[in-house]
Write a protein that holds these residues in place. Structure first.
Motif, short mmCIF file in Angstrom:
data_model
loop_
_atom_site.label_atom_id
_atom_site.label_comp_id
_atom_site.label_asym_id
_atom_site.label_seq_id
_atom_site.Cartn_x
_atom_site.Cartn_y
_atom_site.Cartn_z
N LEU A 70 47.34 151.82 98.56
CA LEU A 70 46.50 151.30 97.48
C LEU A 70 46.81 149.84 97.21
CD1 LEU A 70 44.36 152.48 95.35
CD2 LEU A 70 46.24 152.24 93.72
N SER A 71 48.09 149.49 97.22
CA SER A 71 48.52 148.13 96.98
C SER A 71 48.07 147.21 98.12
CB SER A 71 50.05 148.09 96.85
OG SER A 71 50.50 146.80 96.53
N GLU A 72 48.12 147.70 99.34
CA GLU A 72 47.65 146.92 100.49
C GLU A 72 46.17 146.61 100.36
OE1 GLU A 72 47.49 145.00 104.12
OE2 GLU A 72 49.36 145.89 103.37
N ARG A 73 45.41 147.59 99.92
CA ARG A 73 43.95 147.48 99.93
C ARG A 73 43.38 146.75 98.72
NH1 ARG A 73 40.01 152.73 100.42
NH2 ARG A 73 38.07 151.63 100.93
N TYR A 74 44.02 146.95 97.57
CA TYR A 74 43.44 146.42 96.32
C TYR A 74 44.42 145.53 95.56
CZ TYR A 74 39.96 150.12 97.07
OH TYR A 74 38.98 150.93 97.59
N ARG A 75 45.29 144.85 96.26
CA ARG A 75 46.35 144.10 95.60
C ARG A 75 45.81 143.11 94.56
NH1 ARG A 75 51.31 141.32 98.70
NH2 ARG A 75 50.39 142.66 100.26
N VAL A 128 55.22 148.11 93.08
CA VAL A 128 54.20 148.98 93.68
C VAL A 128 54.00 148.58 95.14
CG1 VAL A 128 51.78 149.69 93.62
CG2 VAL A 128 53.03 149.34 91.47
N THR A 129 54.01 149.58 96.01
CA THR A 129 53.78 149.34 97.44
C THR A 129 52.82 150.41 97.96
OG1 THR A 129 54.87 149.01 99.57
CG2 THR A 129 55.80 150.73 98.14
N PHE A 137 53.55 143.49 93.64
CA PHE A 137 52.82 144.41 94.52
C PHE A 137 53.12 144.04 95.97
CE2 PHE A 137 50.39 144.58 90.62
CZ PHE A 137 50.01 145.91 90.52
N PHE A 138 53.23 145.06 96.84
CA PHE A 138 53.53 144.84 98.25
C PHE A 138 52.59 145.66 99.11
CE2 PHE A 138 57.42 144.40 95.80
CZ PHE A 138 57.89 143.16 96.22
N GLY A 139 52.33 145.17 100.34
CA GLY A 139 51.50 145.90 101.27
C GLY A 139 52.31 146.92 102.04
N THR A 140 51.66 147.57 103.01
CA THR A 140 52.28 148.68 103.74
C THR A 140 53.34 148.20 104.74
OG1 THR A 140 50.46 148.60 105.33
CG2 THR A 140 50.28 150.20 103.53
N MET A 141 53.28 146.93 105.13
CA MET A 141 54.20 146.44 106.17
C MET A 141 55.14 145.36 105.63
SD MET A 141 53.04 148.39 108.55
CE MET A 141 53.73 147.78 110.08
#
Length: 435
Positions: free
Chosen positions: A91-96, A87-88, A109-113
């Motif tokens: 949503l993953s960036e904010r609520y990982r 999951v990236t 899980f991965f963030g946007t960058m």
């Protein structure tokens, strides 16, 4: 439960949310493909064994859709249909941390960058020489082009800076190379996207450089349409319009989200502009580019909004007569400055207000479409459905705006242009014949 397949990995990328997410998925696809990893987008054959869900975390409905999609993929994994679920996205960036605790079945899980970290999971290398290269998930005749990432604005309702960070522009040289590459692959139209187009260049060139970028892109041979999405109205650089007027392949189209028209709402939203200033701006835009199509986006049900504010917004639409309007009901987002306000309008009432505003716009849209009757427009053919071709004029972006329905036509080629005389007008579509 199946833990390992004997077949070669095949990755399916599921993209939720906006066009900026779409570009991120296309870039990931291009990197995987360059590492000899088979990749598809929104695969319907179900012959893949790994899924990457690129999530949206913008508003409540988008977050709910993202979570449901993740749960659907986790269930497929539980049943042995998938080996891995990643999951990236926003949503993953904010609520990982929350997601990791609540859905432990997800493999990572991965963030946007964090594209390089995603690639590591596939034992793949990030290939910097591929900057601008991607595997298009759109039809080959149009593509989105992200000119910057993040946003420095402080709108009180918006969580995007929390998920995408501060504004970071790409260089003009990179963007021109990408546009040239897209044209070589058959792209006729590029849609420039960013959280805030007009801020482009301030970070790396120390001045607003969107006019310069537009001129350079307009020089790219074979690029027939350049379209501008998401321009911020405060301190709008009017020189953009001079380039638009002078260059034939820049569409006379501007997507400029205004969000509201009541001054107390604009102040509470921290929009840095008044209704009077917005009215002056739209007048200046129309004066510099006669016939321009103006699209805007609005919010209904912001904390403290009154019925008088809604009436003021409707009156603003009646006076300004925008060509295209979209509207969201307000979503109370953690981490935004508006989160400290009382979310005092029930969801049902927010939606009722949004519908009320759109009914006002519906009449305007019908009248504007009726003005096109008998006129001939250059139309880009997007698809064929139920025996009829569907296309767009330069005044219409994909998915969000009008379609031109072409009936009784000879065989047309998807991705090509033709001239169409308009014979029928509806609220949000027009119909015509090839001339």
């Amino acid at each position: 439960m199946k833990t390992k397949t004997l077949r070669k990995d095949k990755v399916n990328i599921i993209t939720l949310g906006c066009s900026k997410n779409m570009v991120d998925s296309e870039v990931l696809s291009g990197q995987l493909l360059a590492n000899q990893i088979e990749v598809v987008h929104e695969n319907r054959k179900s012959d893949h064994n790994i899924v990457v869900v690129n999530t949206c975390g913008f508003i409540d409905k988008a977050k709910e859709e993202s979570i449901n999609t993740i749960l659907d993929q986790v269930e497929l994994k539980r049943r042995g249909k998938l080996d891995k679920v990643y999951v990236t996205g926003c949503l993953s960036e904010r609520y990982r941390n929350n997601l990791e605790a609540e859905i432990p079945e997800v493999d990572a899980f991965f963030g946007t960058m964090e594209l390089p970290l995603i690639l590591k999971k596939f034992e793949a290398d990030y290939k910097s020489e591929l900057i601008g290269e991607r595997l298009l998930a759109t039809p080959q005749h149009y593509a989105y082009m992200k000119i910057s990432e993040g946003c420095n604005r402080t709108c009180s309702f918006c969580a995007i800076p929390l998920m995408r960070g501060n504004h970071t522009s790409r260089t003009i040289e990179d963007l021109v190379r990408e546009a040239e590459s897209l044209v070589r692959r058959g792209v006729k139209e590029v849609m420039l996207i960013a959280q805030e187009l007009t801020y482009y260049g301030l970070d790396i060139y120390k001045k607003r450089m969107l006019p310069d970028l537009l001129n350079r892109l307009a020089d790219v041979q074979g690029l027939e349409w350049i379209r501008l999405h998401y321009a911020y109205p405060s301190k709008f650089p009017l020189e953009i319009l001079d380039v638009m007027r002078q260059r034939e392949n820049i569409c006379n189209y501007l997507d400029m989200p205004l969000q509201h028209a009541a001054n107390n709402m604009l102040k509470a939203m921290k929009r840095q502009i008044t209704r009077e200033e917005m009215e002056d701006l739209t007048a200046a835009i129309r004066e510099r580019v006669p016939g321009i199509c103006l699209r805007t986006t609005l919010i209904a049900g912001f904390p403290g909004e009154t019925l008088d504010d809604v009436e003021e917004l409707k009156g603003f639409l009646e006076r300004q007569r925008f060509d295209r309007v979209g509207i969201f009901s307000y979503s109370h987002e953690e981490g935004t400055s508006a989160y400290g306000l009382e979310d005092n309008i029930p969801q049902e009432e927010k939606e009722r207000r949004a519908q009320d505003v759109m009914e006002t716009q519906q009449e305007i849209s019908l009248e504007k479409n009726q003005e096109k009757l008998g006129k001939v427009f250059k139309v880009l053919i997007d698809k064929k459905e139920a025996g009829r071709y569907m296309g767009r004029t330069e005044f219409d972006s994909i998915e969000v705006d009008n379609e031109v329905i072409i009936s009784g036509s000879p065989k047309l080629k998807i991705g090509e242009f033709c001239n169409v005389r308009i014979t029928k007008a509806y609220d949000y579509d027009i119909e015509g014949e090839v001339v």
